[in-house]
Design an enzyme around this catalytic site. Structure first.
Site, mmCIF file in Angstrom:
data_model
loop_
_atom_site.group_PDB
_atom_site.id
_atom_site.type_symbol
_atom_site.label_atom_id
_atom_site.label_comp_id
_atom_site.label_asym_id
_atom_site.label_seq_id
_atom_site.Cartn_x
_atom_site.Cartn_y
_atom_site.Cartn_z
ATOM 1 N N ARG A 85 1.301 4.596 -10.964
ATOM 2 C CA ARG A 85 1.668 6.220 -11.207
ATOM 3 C C ARG A 85 2.325 6.605 -12.348
ATOM 4 N NH1 ARG A 85 1.580 3.936 -6.232
ATOM 5 N NH2 ARG A 85 0.737 5.108 -4.530
ATOM 6 N N HIS A 110 -3.524 5.973 -10.807
ATOM 7 C CA HIS A 110 -4.730 5.278 -11.156
ATOM 8 C C HIS A 110 -5.789 6.017 -12.260
ATOM 9 C CE1 HIS A 110 -3.343 2.181 -8.659
ATOM 10 N NE2 HIS A 110 -3.986 2.639 -7.443
ATOM 11 N N HIS A 184 -8.798 -3.544 -8.786
ATOM 12 C CA HIS A 184 -8.328 -3.084 -7.510
ATOM 13 C C HIS A 184 -9.126 -3.775 -6.167
ATOM 14 C CE1 HIS A 184 -6.042 -0.926 -4.554
ATOM 15 N NE2 HIS A 184 -5.409 0.076 -5.666
ATOM 16 N N GLU A 320 -2.536 -6.378 -8.014
ATOM 17 C CA GLU A 320 -3.014 -5.575 -9.107
ATOM 18 C C GLU A 320 -1.960 -6.115 -10.290
ATOM 19 O OE1 GLU A 320 -3.105 -1.484 -7.806
ATOM 20 O OE2 GLU A 320 -2.650 -2.357 -5.898
#
Ligand code: GLA
Length: 356
Positions: A85, A110, A184, A320
């Site tokens: 973010r 993303h 991801h 991630e």
């Protein structure tokens, strides 16, 4: 068993604009199989032998291209330009403020509305003597999704004979910009059911607490004596229901862990996961300073994945590897700035094994 690498190339589908999407199927000498497509630089399948030798697809995903295009929660994709973010969809660089699409409440998530997970990449097979894979590249135009600079990104995804999936990312820019690439995959080491019994270890003494919109407060808080202490390994579900404000904000785990590192940029063991059911183990090694551990909290059973399998609540976890969320607005975090003339370069490895 046929003890050689194999690479098979086939059509995966066609996009609405007529572009053909190609799938690369790579098998290593131990029988592991990885499938990649050039839409979203995306891993669709990863077949790993369990303790009895049976192959388990450890990734959530879809059978059809349309489902990846329509409403995928980033299944298997490479995320860019900025994974995670950016607060309020804004950041400043050298006195100029850049506005980005706000696609996650007030924030950018993303890379915006059309991130690197939703574009076509150039793809070329790699057939080295000890690893097979695909070299992907994408040139993101200056201003795409609000980010400055023409960014040329390359991602090499390979599978070697040590059962390691290696992601090598590089990028260059023609203007100062920010970058935070990640991948991801949604893992379930049982191939189905929830991930809550899978045993997770994260080598992090600290994590970055967030506000109610999942933006870091800037603090690095100790994990000790909190549900975020994964240092000695515990089932993902053990403390997920604890009465804890951070868990309430994330609806479970959806937090960045500050990896313990001897030196910045060193490739080091970040996390280990183990399924007592299948015996499959996964180690994550990365050069990145952080890792977002997301426990599949937004999966609600409404998506049907491969073979019609319902993607149930907490039916997978993501690890991630990344720089910390919202770094462009946090000068105290490791920098995500990339200048012209410099090369962004980072490696992450997912290594598979089995325990009896
Ligand atoms: C990341 C985010 C989560 C969620 C998933 C995708 O892990 O941190 O909040 O957006 O991606 O659903």
């Amino acid at each position: 068993m046929d003890r050689s690498f194999k690479l098979d190339i086939q059509e995966f589908g066609t996009l609405a604009n007529g572009q053909k999407v190609t799938q690369f199927r790579i098998t290593n000498p131990n029988g592991l199989e990885m499938r990649l497509i050039d839409y979203g630089c995306l891993m669709t399948n990863l077949l790993v032998p369990d303790r009895s030798g049976k192959l388990v697809d450890v990734l959530l995903g879809f059978d059809r291209l349309e489902d990846y295009v329509k409403d995928s929660p980033y299944f298997g994709a490479v995320i860019g330009r900025y994974g995670n973010r950016i607060a309020g969809g804004q950041f400043s660089l050298d006195g100029t403020t850049y506005s980005l699409p706000q696609n996650d409440g007030p924030n950018t998530l993303h890379g915006g509305v059309k991130g690197f997970d939703k574009v076509m990449w150039q793809a070329a097979p790699i057939t080295d003597s000890t690893a097979y894979g695909v070299a992907f590249s994408y040139e993101s135009p200056d201003g795409e999704e609000g980010f400055p600079g023409t960014l040329t990104a390359r991602v090499r995804i390979t599978l070697n004979d040590q059962n390691e999936v290696t992601l090598d990312y590089t990028a260059v820019t023609d203007k100062p910009t920010v970058i935070n690439l990640t991948q991801h995959n949604y893992y379930n080491l049982d191939g189905m059911g929830t991930c809550l019994d899978q045993v997770m270890t994260i080598y992090a003494d600290q994590y970055t607490p967030v506000d109610s919109t999942l933006i870091p407060t800037g603090e690095r808080a100790p994990v000790a004596q909190t549900p975020f202490d994964f240092r000695t390994g515990k089932p993902i579900g053990k403390d997920i229901g604890a009465d804890n404000r951070q868990l309430a904000y994330g609806r479970g785990f959806d937090h960045n862990f500050v990896l313990n590192k001897q030196a910045p940029g060193l490739l080091s063991l970040a996390a280990e996961v183990y399924s007592t059911k299948t015996g499959i183990t996964m180690d994550v090694l990365t050069e990145e300073p952080g890792i977002q551990f997301y426990s599949g909290n937004f999966l609600d059973g409404s998506l049907k994945g491969k073979g019609g399998l319902v993607c149930e609540h907490r039916g997978a976890f993501c690890l991630e590897t990344q720089h910390f969320p919202d770094s462009p607005n946090h000068p105290e975090f490791p920098s995500t700035r990339l200048n012209p003339g410099d090369i962004y370069q980072t490696r992450t490895v997912y290594r598979f094994g089995r325990k009896d």
